[in-house]
Design a protein around this motif. Structure first.
Motif, PDB file in Angstrom:
ATOM      1  N   ALA A  26      30.404  -6.512 116.763  1.00 46.25           N
ATOM      2  CA  ALA A  26      29.322  -7.436 116.427  1.00 46.25           C
ATOM      3  C   ALA A  26      28.007  -6.688 116.228  1.00 46.25           C
ATOM      4  O   ALA A  26      27.731  -5.706 116.897  1.00 46.25           O
ATOM      5  CB  ALA A  26      29.151  -8.469 117.533  1.00 46.25           C
ATOM      6  N   PRO A  27      27.180  -7.155 115.277  1.00 40.98           N
ATOM      7  CA  PRO A  27      25.869  -6.543 115.067  1.00 40.98           C
ATOM      8  C   PRO A  27      24.999  -6.650 116.321  1.00 40.98           C
ATOM      9  O   PRO A  27      25.170  -7.580 117.123  1.00 40.98           O
ATOM     10  CB  PRO A  27      25.264  -7.368 113.934  1.00 40.98           C
ATOM     11  CG  PRO A  27      26.392  -8.120 113.329  1.00 40.98           C
ATOM     12  CD  PRO A  27      27.432  -8.260 114.374  1.00 40.98           C
ATOM     13  N   ALA A  28      24.058  -5.730 116.460  1.00 43.55           N
ATOM     14  CA  ALA A  28      23.180  -5.717 117.634  1.00 43.55           C
ATOM     15  C   ALA A  28      22.426  -7.034 117.794  1.00 43.55           C
ATOM     16  O   ALA A  28      22.162  -7.476 118.902  1.00 43.55           O
ATOM     17  CB  ALA A  28      22.201  -4.550 117.547  1.00 43.55           C
ATOM     18  N   GLY A  29      22.070  -7.698 116.687  1.00 40.59           N
ATOM     19  CA  GLY A  29      21.336  -8.953 116.745  1.00 40.59           C
ATOM     20  C   GLY A  29      22.139 -10.106 117.318  1.00 40.59           C
ATOM     21  O   GLY A  29      21.608 -11.179 117.561  1.00 40.59           O
ATOM     22  N   CYS A  30      23.427  -9.896 117.529  1.00 39.56           N
ATOM     23  CA  CYS A  30      24.294 -10.940 118.082  1.00 39.56           C
ATOM     24  C   CYS A  30      24.518 -10.760 119.578  1.00 39.56           C
ATOM     25  O   CYS A  30      25.311 -11.468 120.183  1.00 39.56           O
ATOM     26  CB  CYS A  30      25.639 -10.937 117.366  1.00 39.56           C
ATOM     27  SG  CYS A  30      25.469 -11.365 115.631  1.00 39.56           S
TER      28      CYS A  30
END
Length: 127
Positions: free
Chosen positions: A97-101
């Protein structure tokens, strides 16, 4: 000297209790899931959560090291829904998952009714 220690200890205990009542209880997803009947109506915060597969139509999933829980957009602020849909729509493993998630979820535990899903949540991205 002893009286000072007693006053300091009492002051710290009162301060800690007041702080705990002001903020959300810190828990894991598994703890919330297991204790949801007794936690119904309480405000909780779960740290180190990863959101994946989120769409406005279907919601998504919240994962932490302890469990995976369905995340519904019911009652969620529109800014949070838009953010999650834009950044966390990919399904998949937490590691991908992307860091923003990744971040924290704050929500009020819903009364026990069927399968457990988080509603009325605020997502705070990890910085």
């Amino acid at each position: 000297m002893r009286m000072r220690w007693v006053i300091v200890a009492v002051g710290m205990a009162v301060s800690a209790q007041a702080h705990a009542q002001d903020g959300a209880q810190m828990m894991t997803l598994a703890e919330v899931k297991q204790r949801r009947a007794e936690l119904a109506g309480l405000f909780v915060r779960v740290e180190n959560v990863t959101i994946s597969g989120f769409t406005m139509a279907r919601g998504g999933f919240a994962h932490d090291a302890s469990a995976t829980v369905r995340l519904d957009d019911t009652g969620m602020p529109q800014e949070t829904v838009t953010y999650l849909e834009r950044h966390c729509a990919k399904p998949g493993a937490a590691a991908a998952a992307p860091a923003g998630c990744r971040g924290a979820l704050e929500f009020t535990v819903a009364p026990v009714q069927g399968a457990f899903a988080i509603i009325d949540a605020q997502f705070i991205p990890q910085r």
